[in-house]
Design an enzyme around this catalytic site. Structure first.
Site, PDB file in Angstrom:
ATOM      1  N   SER A 119     -45.425   1.729 -23.995  1.00 54.41           N
ATOM      2  CA  SER A 119     -45.867   2.438 -25.351  1.00 54.41           C
ATOM      3  C   SER A 119     -44.430   3.288 -25.599  1.00 54.41           C
ATOM      4  O   SER A 119     -44.036   3.325 -26.465  1.00 54.41           O
ATOM      5  CB  SER A 119     -46.661   3.851 -25.126  1.00 54.41           C
ATOM      6  OG  SER A 119     -48.161   3.819 -25.109  1.00 54.41           O
ATOM      7  N   HIS A 140     -47.128  -4.310 -27.811  1.00 58.00           N
ATOM      8  CA  HIS A 140     -47.553  -2.818 -28.365  1.00 58.00           C
ATOM      9  C   HIS A 140     -48.390  -3.214 -28.790  1.00 58.00           C
ATOM     10  O   HIS A 140     -48.215  -2.457 -30.217  1.00 58.00           O
ATOM     11  CB  HIS A 140     -46.113  -1.756 -28.401  1.00 58.00           C
ATOM     12  CG  HIS A 140     -46.453  -0.375 -28.440  1.00 58.00           C
ATOM     13  ND1 HIS A 140     -46.253   0.283 -29.187  1.00 58.00           N
ATOM     14  CD2 HIS A 140     -47.732   0.014 -27.609  1.00 58.00           C
ATOM     15  CE1 HIS A 140     -46.729   2.031 -29.065  1.00 58.00           C
ATOM     16  NE2 HIS A 140     -47.841   1.431 -27.710  1.00 58.00           N
ATOM     17  N   GLU A 152     -46.934  -3.752 -31.980  1.00 63.25           N
ATOM     18  CA  GLU A 152     -45.262  -3.944 -32.127  1.00 63.25           C
ATOM     19  C   GLU A 152     -44.840  -4.856 -31.078  1.00 63.25           C
ATOM     20  O   GLU A 152     -45.231  -5.074 -30.042  1.00 63.25           O
ATOM     21  CB  GLU A 152     -44.597  -2.311 -32.099  1.00 63.25           C
ATOM     22  CG  GLU A 152     -44.804  -1.686 -33.087  1.00 63.25           C
ATOM     23  CD  GLU A 152     -43.735  -0.207 -32.373  1.00 63.25           C
ATOM     24  OE1 GLU A 152     -43.151   0.254 -33.458  1.00 63.25           O
ATOM     25  OE2 GLU A 152     -44.460   0.329 -31.535  1.00 63.25           O
ATOM     26  N   ASN A 190     -44.280   5.427 -31.435  1.00 63.93           N
ATOM     27  CA  ASN A 190     -44.200   7.251 -30.701  1.00 63.93           C
ATOM     28  C   ASN A 190     -43.412   7.974 -30.805  1.00 63.93           C
ATOM     29  O   ASN A 190     -43.216   8.490 -30.574  1.00 63.93           O
ATOM     30  CB  ASN A 190     -44.573   6.553 -29.206  1.00 63.93           C
ATOM     31  CG  ASN A 190     -45.684   6.006 -28.807  1.00 63.93           C
ATOM     32  OD1 ASN A 190     -47.180   6.430 -29.523  1.00 63.93           O
ATOM     33  ND2 ASN A 190     -46.393   4.600 -28.175  1.00 63.93           N
TER      34      ASN A 190
HETATM   35  N1  LIG Z   1     -54.001   4.945 -24.129  1.00 69.37           N
HETATM   36  C1  LIG Z   1     -53.916   4.630 -25.326  1.00 69.37           C
HETATM   37  O1  LIG Z   1     -53.970   5.283 -26.501  1.00 69.37           O
HETATM   38  C2  LIG Z   1     -52.470   3.693 -25.488  1.00 69.37           C
HETATM   39  C3  LIG Z   1     -51.593   2.761 -26.814  1.00 69.37           C
HETATM   40  C4  LIG Z   1     -50.660   2.100 -26.436  1.00 69.37           C
HETATM   41  C5  LIG Z   1     -50.174   1.576 -24.891  1.00 69.37           C
HETATM   42  N2  LIG Z   1     -50.432   1.991 -24.163  1.00 69.37           N
HETATM   43  C6  LIG Z   1     -49.568   1.996 -22.760  1.00 69.37           C
HETATM   44  O2  LIG Z   1     -50.920   1.126 -21.788  1.00 69.37           O
HETATM   45  C7  LIG Z   1     -50.981   1.194 -20.393  1.00 69.37           C
HETATM   46  C8  LIG Z   1     -52.062   0.791 -20.280  1.00 69.37           C
HETATM   47  O3  LIG Z   1     -52.557   2.928 -20.439  1.00 69.37           O
HETATM   48  P1  LIG Z   1     -54.110   3.288 -20.436  1.00 69.37           P
HETATM   49  O4  LIG Z   1     -54.178   3.852 -21.674  1.00 69.37           O
HETATM   50  O5  LIG Z   1     -55.302   1.860 -20.692  1.00 69.37           O
HETATM   51  O6  LIG Z   1     -54.203   3.558 -19.575  1.00 69.37           O
HETATM   52  P2  LIG Z   1     -55.328   4.017 -18.316  1.00 69.37           P
HETATM   53  O7  LIG Z   1     -55.179   4.592 -17.750  1.00 69.37           O
HETATM   54  O8  LIG Z   1     -56.399   3.771 -19.218  1.00 69.37           O
HETATM   55  O9  LIG Z   1     -55.286   2.883 -17.669  1.00 69.37           O
HETATM   56  C9  LIG Z   1     -54.449   1.997 -16.280  1.00 69.37           C
HETATM   57  C10 LIG Z   1     -55.306   1.413 -15.649  1.00 69.37           C
HETATM   58  O10 LIG Z   1     -54.115   0.192 -14.719  1.00 69.37           O
HETATM   59  C11 LIG Z   1     -54.815   0.424 -13.326  1.00 69.37           C
HETATM   60  N3  LIG Z   1     -53.569  -0.346 -12.456  1.00 69.37           N
HETATM   61  C12 LIG Z   1     -52.781   1.438 -11.961  1.00 69.37           C
HETATM   62  N4  LIG Z   1     -51.906   0.598 -10.908  1.00 69.37           N
HETATM   63  C13 LIG Z   1     -51.985  -0.591 -10.939  1.00 69.37           C
HETATM   64  C14 LIG Z   1     -51.604  -2.286 -10.268  1.00 69.37           C
HETATM   65  N5  LIG Z   1     -50.285  -1.899  -9.784  1.00 69.37           N
HETATM   66  N6  LIG Z   1     -51.872  -2.766 -10.430  1.00 69.37           N
HETATM   67  C15 LIG Z   1     -53.284  -2.829 -11.679  1.00 69.37           C
HETATM   68  N7  LIG Z   1     -53.732  -2.189 -12.372  1.00 69.37           N
HETATM   69  C16 LIG Z   1     -52.892  -0.944 -11.997  1.00 69.37           C
HETATM   70  C17 LIG Z   1     -55.007   1.672 -13.214  1.00 69.37           C
HETATM   71  O11 LIG Z   1     -56.181   1.464 -12.342  1.00 69.37           O
HETATM   72  C18 LIG Z   1     -56.214   1.889 -14.540  1.00 69.37           C
HETATM   73  O12 LIG Z   1     -57.562   1.082 -14.389  1.00 69.37           O
HETATM   74  C19 LIG Z   1     -49.895   2.677 -20.793  1.00 69.37           C
HETATM   75  O13 LIG Z   1     -48.681   1.740 -20.698  1.00 69.37           O
HETATM   76  C20 LIG Z   1     -49.766   2.993 -22.059  1.00 69.37           C
HETATM   77  O14 LIG Z   1     -48.364   3.606 -21.860  1.00 69.37           O
HETATM   78  C21 LIG Z   1     -52.175   3.159 -24.593  1.00 69.37           C
END
Ligand SMILES: NC(=O)c1ccc[n+]([C@@H]2O[C@H](COP(=O)([O-])OP(=O)(O)OC[C@H]3O[C@@H](n4cnc5c(N)ncnc54)[C@H](O)[C@@H]3O)[C@@H](O)[C@H]2O)c1
Length: 303
Positions: A119, A140, A152, A190
């Site tokens: 993000s 993104h 993005e 963001n």
């Molecule tokens: N939440 C949002 O609205 C949003 C929107 C756009 C982008 N993002 C980005 O997406 C990414 C993930 O966010 P999220 O909301 O899905 O988080 P989340 O906490 O729901 O999921 C993250 C997952 O990654 C897993 N994980 C951790 N270490 C790992 C590894 N070494 N190998 C494989 N899996 C691993 C965790 O167990 C978890 O299931 C972040 O970079 C976040 O900034 C989030």
């Protein structure tokens, strides 16, 4: 380059959404998390989404079964060996992401592309952790991925034109709209959204209005579909805090300083919807009202 087989690293809310839209578009998806149980849970939650779509008549049972068969849950990034693209969606933590990128760089074929769903973190810095920085790009996706059309596309300092074109073609095949942005902290999304979320938290922190009323101002007054505090709960308060830290550090501008209340909630494990409690509380069926502790401290709302 053929990108029919894609590894998605992280089966959290974003990884699941990305895996879902890829499988719906006909890609074979390898869904990887830190344990087999987490990867399988991710696949099961995607299956639930498709079951709901079948029940609403939006998807045929055969199409749902075929899409599900295209998702393979795994617990080891070594499965990237058979993929032409990996999309990383692990937590918003530079150390964790760099480690995943280094592993993926080892396992992926030499001509494969490495994408990050970060993000806010610099794509150039993630790319520098690999031996193929020109094959690294930011993709993104927005949350919820199956619903929101924007992606993005973030080109790092040396991302190749060909890699950008491949990522763009993939986004279009998913039926989504790519927007090219430069590699600056928070990109456009963001950089603009998080100051709004943070300011809403400051309003709550300073007792300007209750959580529900802060959100009402934005939903009823500005036609935002979700108030900023409910949106923060949806994004994940840990993710919001991590993004604000990147913005604060990246621009060195105090306007991005995260509100202490946001930090405290993360310390308490109140991460929003994914933990059942953030600025509001949630049951599996959706929002259940103001957070009880907020109500106790007078920061909550009558609903
Ligand atoms: N939440 C949002 O609205 C949003 C929107 C756009 C982008 N993002 C980005 O997406 C990414 C993930 O966010 P999220 O909301 O899905 O988080 P989340 O906490 O729901 O999921 C993250 C997952 O990654 C897993 N994980 C951790 N270490 C790992 C590894 N070494 N190998 C494989 N899996 C691993 C965790 O167990 C978890 O299931 C972040 O970079 C976040 O900034 C989030």
């Amino acid at each position: 380059m053929d990108m029919e087989r894609v590894l998605v690293a992280g089966a959290g809310q974003m990884g699941r959404g990305i895996a879902q839209v890829l499988a719906e578009a006909g890609y074979a998806v390898v869904l990887c998390d830190t344990s087999q149980a987490l990867a399988e849970r991710g696949r099961a939650l995607i299956a639930d989404q498709w079951q709901r779509a079948v029940a609403r008549g939006k998807l045929t049972p055969d199409a749902a079964a075929a899409a599900l068969a295209r998702i393979e849950p795994v617990a080891d990034l070594a499965a990237a060996a058979g993929c032409q693209l990996a999309i990383e969606a692990v937590p918003e933590d530079l150390t964790v992401k760099k480690d995943v990128f280094q592993q993926l760089d080892t396992y992926l074929p030499a001509d494969a592309v490495l994408a990050s769903n970060t993000s806010s973190l610099p794509i150039t810095q993630l790319a520098a952790a690999t031996r193929r920085p020109w094959q690294v790009i930011g993709m993104h996706f927005m949350n919820p991925v199956p619903v929101l059309p924007l992606v993005e596309l973030v080109r790092g300092l040396v991302t190749a034109d060909e890699v950008y074109e491949q990522a763009r073609a993939l986004v279009l095949r998913l039926g989504k709209t790519p927007v090219l942005v430069r590699d600056v902290p928070g990109f456009v999304s963001n950089r603009v959204l998080m100051p709004l979320v943070n300011e809403a938290v400051w309003c709550l922190y300073e007792g300007v209005a209750t959580a529900a009323d802060v959100d009402r101002v934005l939903t009823l007054g500005m036609r935002h579909p979700l108030g900023p505090l409910a949106l923060a709960d949806l994004i994940g308060l840990d993710t919001c805090l991590a993004i604000l830290e990147v913005l604060h550090q990246g621009y060195g501008d105090p306007k991005f300083r995260p509100c202490p209340l946001l930090r405290q909630y993360v310390q308490a494990g109140w991460l929003g919807r994914k933990s059942g409690r953030g600025f509001f509380t949630y049951t599996d069926g959706g929002p259940a009202g103001p957070s009880p502790a907020l109500a106790r401290t007078g920061q909550g709302t009558g609903g």
